[in-house]
Design a protein around this motif. Structure first.
Motif, PDB file in Angstrom:
ATOM      1  N   ALA A   1       4.629  -4.550  -9.374  1.00  0.00           N
ATOM      2  CA  ALA A   1       3.958  -3.225  -9.830  1.00  0.00           C
ATOM      3  C   ALA A   1       5.131  -2.247 -10.214  1.00  0.00           C
ATOM      4  O   ALA A   1       6.015  -2.401  -9.763  1.00  0.00           O
ATOM      5  CB  ALA A   1       3.147  -2.598  -8.622  1.00  0.00           C
TER       6      ALA A   1
ATOM      7  N   LEU B   1       2.367  -0.601  -1.742  1.00  0.00           N
ATOM      8  CA  LEU B   1       1.104  -1.062  -1.474  1.00  0.00           C
ATOM      9  C   LEU B   1       1.243  -2.594  -1.617  1.00  0.00           C
ATOM     10  O   LEU B   1       0.719  -3.376  -1.078  1.00  0.00           O
ATOM     11  CB  LEU B   1       0.295  -0.506  -2.564  1.00  0.00           C
ATOM     12  N   GLN B   2       2.119  -3.192  -2.785  1.00  0.00           N
ATOM     13  CA  GLN B   2       2.254  -4.572  -2.840  1.00  0.00           C
ATOM     14  C   GLN B   2       3.133  -5.193  -1.812  1.00  0.00           C
ATOM     15  O   GLN B   2       2.698  -6.084  -1.521  1.00  0.00           O
ATOM     16  CB  GLN B   2       3.267  -4.846  -4.437  1.00  0.00           C
TER      17      GLN B   2
ATOM     18  N   LEU C   1       0.418  -5.611   0.714  1.00  0.00           N
ATOM     19  CA  LEU C   1      -0.413  -7.016   0.803  1.00  0.00           C
ATOM     20  C   LEU C   1      -0.057  -8.274   1.315  1.00  0.00           C
ATOM     21  O   LEU C   1      -0.533  -8.958   1.573  1.00  0.00           O
ATOM     22  CB  LEU C   1      -0.470  -7.075  -0.822  1.00  0.00           C
TER      23      LEU C   1
ATOM     24  N   LYS D   1      -6.079  -7.679   2.178  1.00  0.00           N
ATOM     25  CA  LYS D   1      -5.786  -6.936   1.138  1.00  0.00           C
ATOM     26  C   LYS D   1      -6.426  -5.628   0.641  1.00  0.00           C
ATOM     27  O   LYS D   1      -5.947  -4.771   0.086  1.00  0.00           O
ATOM     28  CB  LYS D   1      -5.614  -7.942  -0.440  1.00  0.00           C
ATOM     29  N   SER D   2      -7.601  -5.596   1.222  1.00  0.00           N
ATOM     30  CA  SER D   2      -8.293  -4.489   0.999  1.00  0.00           C
ATOM     31  C   SER D   2      -7.919  -3.310   1.705  1.00  0.00           C
ATOM     32  O   SER D   2      -7.810  -2.099   1.594  1.00  0.00           O
ATOM     33  CB  SER D   2      -9.850  -4.591   1.329  1.00  0.00           C
TER      34      SER D   2
ATOM     35  N   GLY E   1      -4.269  -2.365   0.081  1.00  0.00           N
ATOM     36  CA  GLY E   1      -4.321  -1.813  -1.211  1.00  0.00           C
ATOM     37  C   GLY E   1      -5.246  -0.789  -1.489  1.00  0.00           C
ATOM     38  O   GLY E   1      -4.989   0.103  -2.345  1.00  0.00           O
ATOM     39  N   VAL E   2      -6.143  -0.660  -0.567  1.00  0.00           N
ATOM     40  CA  VAL E   2      -7.134   0.355  -1.228  1.00  0.00           C
ATOM     41  C   VAL E   2      -7.488   1.379   0.472  1.00  0.00           C
ATOM     42  O   VAL E   2      -7.375   2.459   0.312  1.00  0.00           O
ATOM     43  CB  VAL E   2      -8.394  -0.102  -1.285  1.00  0.00           C
ATOM     44  N   LEU E   3      -7.739   0.571   1.344  1.00  0.00           N
ATOM     45  CA  LEU E   3      -8.419   1.736   2.699  1.00  0.00           C
ATOM     46  C   LEU E   3      -7.011   2.312   3.211  1.00  0.00           C
ATOM     47  O   LEU E   3      -7.141   3.714   3.305  1.00  0.00           O
ATOM     48  CB  LEU E   3      -8.757   0.711   3.684  1.00  0.00           C
TER      49      LEU E   3
END
Ligand code: HEM
Lengths: 327, 259
Positions: A75, A82-83, A86, A91-92, A95-97
């Motif tokens: 990325a 973030l990568q 992971l 992954k949630s 990457g997101v939470l």
């Protein structure tokens, strides 16, 4: 005049105290004082970037091709952290939470730290500089340390846990905790936290209820397919699908969510508590100072690791060993 | 009777040159056209200096006066201003890139490659756009740190800090959407990682992929969506939030100062 003259001459003359300045006198005009600085900054940046662009070209690789995956593929640098996350957790969360939590944390800082003290000057509280430096160093060391621990086969941190015995592949139940080895002749300790769900095995005696038939509750075998209540009610509410046939994988929840997240939370609370006990954390501002600094420092550290220490298949390797396979 | 010389009459050559200089200066700066653009001359009195800041559309983002601690470079390091300046450079170079770029998978890559070789200063424009984009991301982070460590988010500036956080997100997303546009391997696979991350959102993963990426794979609709977001939607949003951001600095009583 007469009154003045009667003043006792022996009284020590008060040191001339400067009259407190009125706001206006402390102010300067935007033109020319500020406009000049802005102009100089703009010119310097324009020249710098013109020169940079004359000498260094933006990358343009081969035409995009869905069938050819470069190894490693990465990325942009500001998302490499973030990568990196992971690789270590669900992954949630990665990457997101967690990013959402971090941004929400940033946004609410001013609503939680409302004192008007220490504003408008750099490092306004008594121990601010010390706290910032300590939090930054701590976050760099801790995040790099966790990444190193989580690549135990390359960094050899697995040898620390090699005392955990190898599993007996013949036994029906393992009893006390052991690690399953792919190659039985080569025993390895905990390589990464994922081993908690992938390689760790143990069992505890258990009555024959809730689907247990052999008087033993086995980790992970008996716990990786726990039905969620009401998971036979499939269907939709509007376009929103309800869960259907949903099962929990407790070992994976442990290794990918509970352990990584509670480690982060614990390490954060720990540093704040220690600095508090040392008496250096005096205000809420100090607490946020530590948290903000630590978030920024680990963001940067993880980005650097992602940029310079991740080679093919995201293996942790030194920068000079990184070779990109364009596919 | 004292001799009263006519002050307008030059007595020697150096005075004559002086007069000539004044004439030329007048011709340039006091003619009808110039004065229709700039209503007053060079602002050399405090009154005029305040007026020029208050009446010039670009300068009026500033207050007319400023506390002296705030013009010290070491207070802000100009970081917010430079972030904005990067945005301006990106707008200019970006418009030039748009002249040559078609956001379709058939043409995008070729357009960029030809821009670099066939268009005068095309490569330079692309490089400028790329490097200032990276700089803007770095600068916005540094600006946020400067604001934090000077405690400038405290009341009454809470909301402007929140506007700042939104600008941070917009800056990152602007940069990420631009990353895909050259449609080379770097772009495709970086976007693929982004697609994976978006898909891992609990409950809304599929929806996010469909809405933002236009599908479950990076393809023509992703390119078109990212392009549209990158060249119009996000810059417009960013500009609006920047306007609010700057306005709020003034409304909150200028920049933060110790009590
Ligand atoms: C595109 C992004 C941004 C631009 C163009 C921008 C621009 C500016 C400018 C020009 C200033 C004036 C002072 C200075 O230069 O430091 C400023 C102040 C401020 N910015 Fe930003 N900013 C951006 C993002 C942010 C972010 C990410 C935050 C925080 C999360 C933030 C919070 C603030 C606050 C609270 C002030 C007031 C500072 C004070 O009173 O001393 N801004 N911004």
């Amino acid at each position: 005049m007469a009154v003045e003259a009667q003043r006792p001459a022996a009284r020590p003359a008060e040191p001339a105290r400067p009259r407190p300045k009125r706001e206006r006198e402390e102010e300067v005009l935007v033109w020319p004082d500020l406009v000049f600085i802005e102009f100089v900054a703009a010119v310097l940046f324009t020249i710098t970037f013109l020169l940079l662009s004359v000498f260094i070209n933006a990358p343009l690789l081969n035409h995009a091709n869905q069938d050819v995956t470069p190894n490693p593929s990465k990325a942009p640098w500001y998302f490499l952290n973030l990568q990196e996350l992971l690789l270590h957790m669900d992954k949630s969360w990665a990457g997101v939470l967690l990013p959402t939590v971090a941004l929400a944390f940033f946004a609410v800082i001013p609503y939680l730290d409302r004192s008007r003290q220490a504003q408008g000057v750099w490092f306004g509280t008594k121990y601010a500089v010390r706290l910032t430096v300590i939090a930054a160093v701590y976050a760099v060391v801790v995040s790099a340390g966790l990444v190193i621990f989580d690549a135990g086969d390359r960094t050899h941190t697995e040898s620390l846990t090699r005392w955990i015995p190898s599993c007996d592949t013949q036994a029906a139940h393992q009893g006390s905790p052991c690690l399953r080895d792919a190659d039985p002749t080569k025993h390895e300790g905990i390589i990464s936290v994922k081993d908690v769900s992938k390689r760790l095995q143990f069992s505890v005696p258990f009555p024959n209820i809730w689907g247990i038939h052999d008087k033993n509750l086995d980790w992970p075998g008996d716990l990786d397919h726990i039905p969620v209540p009401l998971n036979n009610v499939c269907g939709n509410i509007g376009s929103f699908h309800l869960w259907c046939d949903m099962h929990l994988n407790i070992p994976v929840i442990m290794s990918d969510q509970v352990i990584p997240l509670s480690t982060i939370a614990f390490l954060a609370v720990l540093i704040i508590y220690v600095l508090f006990r040392l008496g250096w954390v005096r205000t809420r501002r100090d607490v946020f100072l530590i948290m903000f600094t630590a978030v920024m420092a680990s963001y940067l550290t993880l980005s650097m690791i992602g940029s310079f220490f991740r080679g093919q298949a995201q293996a942790l390797i030194p920068p000079w060993d990184i070779k990109v396979d364009e596919g | 009777m004292a001799v009263t010389e006519d002050p307008g009459k030059p007595r020697n050559w150096s005075e004559r040159i002086g007069v000539l200089q004044d004439r030329i200066y007048d011709k340039i700066f006091h003619n009808y056209v110039w004065q229709s653009i700039f209503r007053s001359g060079y602002p050399n009195t405090p009154r005029n200096q305040m007026l020029v800041v208050a009446t010039n559309v670009f300068l009026h983002l500033h207050p007319t006066r400023l506390h002296r601690t705030h013009v010290k470079v070491t207070h802000t390091y100009c970081l917010g201003g430079l972030t904005f300046f990067m945005f301006l450079i990106l707008t200019v170079t970006g418009v030039l890139l748009m002249f040559y770029y078609v956001p379709s998978v058939e043409r995008a890559y070729q357009d960029i490659a030809e821009l670099e070789t066939n268009v005068k200063f095309g490569l330079l424009m692309r490089n400028m756009h790329r490097w200032t984009a990276h700089a803007m991301v770095i600068l916005v982070f540094l600006h946020m740190m400067r604001v934090f460590y000077t405690g400038a988010y405290k009341p009454p500036r809470e909301f402007n800090w929140v506007v700042g956080v939104i600008l941070l997100v917009l800056t990152l997303v602007l940069s990420f959407t631009g990353y895909l546009l050259p449609w080379d391997q770097l772009a495709l696979w970086a976007a693929t990682i982004g697609l994976g991350i978006a898909g891992s959102a609990p409950y809304f993963g599929d929806e996010t992929q469909l809405i933002v990426f236009g599908g479950f794979e990076i393809g023509p609709s992703t390119l078109l969506r990212f392009y549209t977001l990158h060249v119009i939607a996000l810059p417009l949003l960013a500009a609006i939030f920047m306007a609010v951001h700057f306005w709020r600095i003034r409304r909150d009583g200028g920049m933060a100062r110790p009590l």
